[in-house]
Design a protein around this motif. Structure first.
Motif, PDB file in Angstrom:
ATOM      1  N   MET A 146       0.820  -1.200   0.000  1.00 42.60           N
ATOM      2  CA  MET A 146       0.000   0.000   0.000  1.00 42.60           C
ATOM      3  C   MET A 146       0.863   1.264   0.000  1.00 42.60           C
ATOM      4  O   MET A 146       0.478   2.273  -0.571  1.00 42.60           O
ATOM      5  CB  MET A 146      -0.928  -0.037   1.226  1.00 42.60           C
ATOM      6  N   THR A 147       2.028   1.182   0.642  1.00 43.47           N
ATOM      7  CA  THR A 147       2.909   2.358   0.653  1.00 43.47           C
ATOM      8  C   THR A 147       3.456   2.645  -0.746  1.00 43.47           C
ATOM      9  O   THR A 147       3.694   3.809  -1.082  1.00 43.47           O
ATOM     10  CB  THR A 147       4.078   2.157   1.631  1.00 43.47           C
ATOM     11  N   LYS A 148       3.615   1.599  -1.542  1.00 46.31           N
ATOM     12  CA  LYS A 148       4.085   1.803  -2.911  1.00 46.31           C
ATOM     13  C   LYS A 148       3.040   2.583  -3.717  1.00 46.31           C
ATOM     14  O   LYS A 148       3.390   3.442  -4.531  1.00 46.31           O
ATOM     15  CB  LYS A 148       4.342   0.440  -3.555  1.00 46.31           C
ATOM     16  N   PHE A 149       1.778   2.298  -3.493  1.00 43.04           N
ATOM     17  CA  PHE A 149       0.696   3.005  -4.172  1.00 43.04           C
ATOM     18  C   PHE A 149       0.730   4.489  -3.839  1.00 43.04           C
ATOM     19  O   PHE A 149       0.672   5.342  -4.724  1.00 43.04           O
ATOM     20  CB  PHE A 149      -0.654   2.395  -3.760  1.00 43.04           C
ATOM     21  N   TRP A 150       0.818   4.843  -2.550  1.00 38.40           N
ATOM     22  CA  TRP A 150       0.822   6.249  -2.149  1.00 38.40           C
ATOM     23  C   TRP A 150       2.092   6.954  -2.625  1.00 38.40           C
ATOM     24  O   TRP A 150       2.066   8.146  -2.931  1.00 38.40           O
ATOM     25  CB  TRP A 150       0.657   6.384  -0.644  1.00 38.40           C
ATOM     26  N   ASN A 151       3.175   6.214  -2.704  1.00 40.46           N
ATOM     27  CA  ASN A 151       4.416   6.784  -3.229  1.00 40.46           C
ATOM     28  C   ASN A 151       4.247   7.142  -4.707  1.00 40.46           C
ATOM     29  O   ASN A 151       4.674   8.214  -5.147  1.00 40.46           O
ATOM     30  CB  ASN A 151       5.570   5.794  -3.039  1.00 40.46           C
ATOM     31  N   ASN A 152       3.610   6.255  -5.468  1.00 43.92           N
ATOM     32  CA  ASN A 152       3.360   6.541  -6.885  1.00 43.92           C
ATOM     33  C   ASN A 152       2.413   7.725  -7.061  1.00 43.92           C
ATOM     34  O   ASN A 152       2.607   8.540  -7.957  1.00 43.92           O
ATOM     35  CB  ASN A 152       2.776   5.308  -7.582  1.00 43.92           C
ATOM     36  N   ILE A 153       1.398   7.818  -6.216  1.00 42.69           N
ATOM     37  CA  ILE A 153       0.462   8.937  -6.292  1.00 42.69           C
ATOM     38  C   ILE A 153       1.186  10.254  -6.014  1.00 42.69           C
ATOM     39  O   ILE A 153       0.994  11.246  -6.738  1.00 42.69           O
ATOM     40  CB  ILE A 153      -0.705   8.749  -5.289  1.00 42.69           C
ATOM     41  N   SER A 154       2.040  10.292  -5.003  1.00 43.76           N
ATOM     42  CA  SER A 154       2.758  11.532  -4.688  1.00 43.76           C
ATOM     43  C   SER A 154       3.731  11.909  -5.805  1.00 43.76           C
ATOM     44  O   SER A 154       3.893  13.091  -6.114  1.00 43.76           O
ATOM     45  CB  SER A 154       3.495  11.407  -3.355  1.00 43.76           C
ATOM     46  N   GLN A 155       4.356  10.921  -6.437  1.00 45.39           N
ATOM     47  CA  GLN A 155       5.249  11.217  -7.561  1.00 45.39           C
ATOM     48  C   GLN A 155       4.453  11.743  -8.754  1.00 45.39           C
ATOM     49  O   GLN A 155       4.907  12.664  -9.450  1.00 45.39           O
ATOM     50  CB  GLN A 155       6.036   9.976  -7.962  1.00 45.39           C
ATOM     51  N   PHE A 156       3.274  11.200  -8.997  1.00 47.62           N
ATOM     52  CA  PHE A 156       2.444  11.692 -10.090  1.00 47.62           C
ATOM     53  C   PHE A 156       2.018  13.126  -9.847  1.00 47.62           C
ATOM     54  O   PHE A 156       2.029  13.948 -10.765  1.00 47.62           O
ATOM     55  CB  PHE A 156       1.213  10.801 -10.278  1.00 47.62           C
ATOM     56  N   LEU A 157       1.632  13.462  -8.610  1.00 49.31           N
ATOM     57  CA  LEU A 157       1.221  14.826  -8.290  1.00 49.31           C
ATOM     58  C   LEU A 157       2.370  15.811  -8.488  1.00 49.31           C
ATOM     59  O   LEU A 157       2.177  16.907  -9.010  1.00 49.31           O
ATOM     60  CB  LEU A 157       0.684  14.900  -6.867  1.00 49.31           C
ATOM     61  N   ARG A 158       3.577  15.429  -8.077  1.00 56.66           N
ATOM     62  CA  ARG A 158       4.738  16.303  -8.287  1.00 56.66           C
ATOM     63  C   ARG A 158       4.979  16.522  -9.773  1.00 56.66           C
ATOM     64  O   ARG A 158       5.251  17.639 -10.213  1.00 56.66           O
ATOM     65  CB  ARG A 158       5.982  15.692  -7.651  1.00 56.66           C
ATOM     66  N   PHE A 159       4.888  15.461 -10.548  1.00 51.57           N
ATOM     67  CA  PHE A 159       5.077  15.568 -11.987  1.00 51.57           C
ATOM     68  C   PHE A 159       3.998  16.458 -12.606  1.00 51.57           C
ATOM     69  O   PHE A 159       4.287  17.327 -13.424  1.00 51.57           O
ATOM     70  CB  PHE A 159       5.039  14.178 -12.629  1.00 51.57           C
TER      71      PHE A 159
END
Length: 65
Positions: free
Chosen positions: A1-14
């Protein structure tokens, strides 16, 4: 689940960096054109007409008088 939130935060930064880059690139070009005396009036009129047209279209679409 932490991998999912990490991907979401990277997408938002991008996403935010793309939006900021778009506006900086667009406004930098407009400000460079405004530095020249003979183009200042033309660019100002184009911007005012563009904003007016968008306002009229949105009022017609939304039924605002």
């Amino acid at each position: 689940m932490t991998k999912f939130w990490n991907n979401i935060s990277q997408f938002l930064r991008f996403f935010f960096s793309v939006i900021i880059g778009f506006f900086l690139t667009t406004f930098h070009t407009i400000f460079e054109l405004l530095k020249e005396e003979n183009k200042r009036l033309t660019i100002s009129i184009i911007i005012i007409v563009f904003i007016s047209i968008i306002t009229i279209i949105l009022r017609q679409m939304l039924g605002i008088k």
